[in-house]
Enzyme design. Structure first.
Site, short mmCIF file in Angstrom:
data_model
loop_
_atom_site.label_atom_id
_atom_site.label_comp_id
_atom_site.label_asym_id
_atom_site.label_seq_id
_atom_site.Cartn_x
_atom_site.Cartn_y
_atom_site.Cartn_z
CB CYS A 182 -7.52 -3.53 -6.03
SG CYS A 182 -9.04 -4.50 -6.08
CG HIS A 183 -5.82 -9.37 -7.51
ND1 HIS A 183 -6.47 -8.82 -8.59
CD2 HIS A 183 -4.80 -10.11 -8.03
CE1 HIS A 183 -5.89 -9.22 -9.71
NE2 HIS A 183 -4.87 -10.00 -9.39
CE1 TYR A 239 -4.15 -1.87 0.37
CE2 TYR A 239 -2.77 -3.31 1.70
CZ TYR A 239 -3.94 -3.09 1.00
OH TYR A 239 -4.89 -4.07 0.92
#
Length: 206
Positions: free
Chosen positions: A176-177, A145
Site C-alpha cells: 500500500c506504500h 488513489y
C-alpha cells in the site's frame, strides 16, 4: 502474549536467568512445537527489526495474516488477533523464518516481490479487491488513489481506497506504500509518513 502456553513452561521461563536468552529461545521453541503438535497453536508470531522499525509478524496455518508497525501498538494488534482469529496465540519465531528471510532480502535490496502464502481473512469486500490489486503494482512504481479505485472496479471510490490502504493488515508485503496522491504527495500510511518515504526511496534506489 502467549495464550496457548503451558503453565509448566511458564514456570520454567520464570526460573531461567534473564540473561540466558539462548535457553529461553530453546524452551520457547519446544513449547511452540508442542502446541502445534497438540493442535492448540492457531496463530504464531514474532518481531523483526527493520529499517522502518520493529515489525510484528503473525501467521496462521493458511499463511501470513498480519504485519504491524510499532506505532500500531503490537500488544493491541495481538489482542485484536485473539478476538478476530483465535485466542490460541504463541510467540513461535521459527514459524515465520521464511517471512523474515524474505523481508530481510527486501530491505537489503535483493528482493522485489514476496512469495509467501497469505491469509486474507482480515480483509473483505471492496477492501479485499483493493489489496489484491496492490500486489500488481510493480516494485519501484506508484499509482494514485484514483488509479487504484478504477483498477478495483469503482472509479469514484477514491476515499474508500484510502481507507483500504490505511487498514491494510499486511503492509510492506501487500504494498500500500506504492499508492500516492494524484498531486505526487505521498499521502497517509499506517507506519507513518517517514516509513512510507523510506520504502519508496528504497525501491527507487534499486
Amino acid at each position: 502474549m502467549s495464550t496457548a502456553s503451558d503453565p509448566r513452561g511458564e514456570r520454567l521461563f520464570a526460573a531461567l536467568p534473564v540473561q540466558d536468552a539462548p535457553a529461553m529461545a530453546r524452551l520457547r521453541g519446544r513449547l511452540a512445537d508442542r502446541a502445534q503438535r497438540e493442535g492448540i497453536l492457531d496463530v504464531a508470531y514474532r518481531t523483526l527489526d527493520t529499517p522502518v522499525g520493529t515489525l510484528l509478524l503473525a501467521a496462521t496455518g493458511q499463511g501470513l495474516v498480519r504485519v504491524a508497525y510499532a506505532v500500531q501498538d503490537h500488544d493491541a494488534v495481538l489482542r485484536q488477533l485473539a478476538e478476530r482469529v483465535s485466542p490460541r496465540i504463541l510467540n513461535a519465531p521459527a514459524r515465520l523464518d521464511e517471512t523474515s528471510r524474505q523481508l530481510e532480502e527486501y530491505f537489503a535490496g535483493r528482493r522485489t516481490r514476496f512469495d509467501l502464502p497469505l491469509d486474507w481473512r482480515l480483509s473483505k469486500g471492496f477492501r479485499r479487491e483493493v489489496l489484491t490489486h496492490l500486489r500488481e503494482i510493480g516494485y519501484g512504481r506508484t499509482e494514485s488513489y484514483a488509479q487504484v479505485a478504477a483498477a478495483a472496479g469503482s472509479p469514484r471510490a477514491v476515499r474508500a481506497v484510502g481507507t483500504a490502504c490505511a487498514t491494510n493488515p499486511l503492509p510492506v508485503v501487500v504494498p500500500c506504500h506504492r499508492v500516492v496522491r494524484s498531486d505526487g504527495a505521498t499521502g497517509g500510511y499506517a507506519g507513518g509518513p517517514e516509513a512510507k518515504r523510506t520504502l519508496l526511496t528504497l525501491e527507487e534506489a534499486a
